[in-house]
Design a protein around this motif. Structure first.
Motif, PDB file in Angstrom:
ATOM      1  N   LEU A   5       0.689  -0.952  -0.151  1.00 49.47           N
ATOM      2  CA  LEU A   5       0.062  -0.082   0.017  1.00 49.47           C
ATOM      3  C   LEU A   5       0.753   0.990   0.116  1.00 49.47           C
ATOM      4  CD1 LEU A   5      -2.907   0.695   0.004  1.00 49.47           C
ATOM      5  CD2 LEU A   5      -2.743   0.745   2.469  1.00 49.47           C
ATOM      6  N   LYS A   7       0.776   5.842  -0.153  1.00 47.87           N
ATOM      7  CA  LYS A   7       0.083   7.048  -0.074  1.00 47.87           C
ATOM      8  C   LYS A   7       0.671   8.255  -0.767  1.00 47.87           C
ATOM      9  CE  LYS A   7      -1.904   9.661   4.021  1.00 47.87           C
ATOM     10  NZ  LYS A   7      -1.895   9.695   5.313  1.00 47.87           N
ATOM     11  N   TYR A  14      -4.765   6.709  -0.820  1.00 51.31           N
ATOM     12  CA  TYR A  14      -4.126   5.422  -0.795  1.00 51.31           C
ATOM     13  C   TYR A  14      -4.072   4.675  -2.088  1.00 51.31           C
ATOM     14  CZ  TYR A  14      -3.593   5.769   4.200  1.00 51.31           C
ATOM     15  OH  TYR A  14      -3.216   6.275   5.402  1.00 51.31           O
TER      16      TYR A  14
END
Length: 50
Positions: A5, A7, A14
């Motif tokens: 993930l 950001k 995200y």
């Protein structure tokens, strides 16, 4: 391939991509670095946080 993930540094969105599709800015991994007791640079990172 390992998915991590990410950001966006601008809008906070995200995503899994290298660039944000909302604002086309670069993204940053949200996962911390692996911990190693043999880390030679640990004291520098601790000093940087303070």
């Amino acid at each position: 391939m390992r998915f991590q993930l990410r950001k966006c540094t601008e809008c906070g969105e995200y995503t899994l991509k290298e660039t944000c599709k909302k604002c086309d800015k670069s993204t940053k991994s949200v996962h911390p670095a692996k911990f190693s007791p043999d880390d030679r640079y640990l004291r520098y990172r601790i000093a940087e946080k303070e």
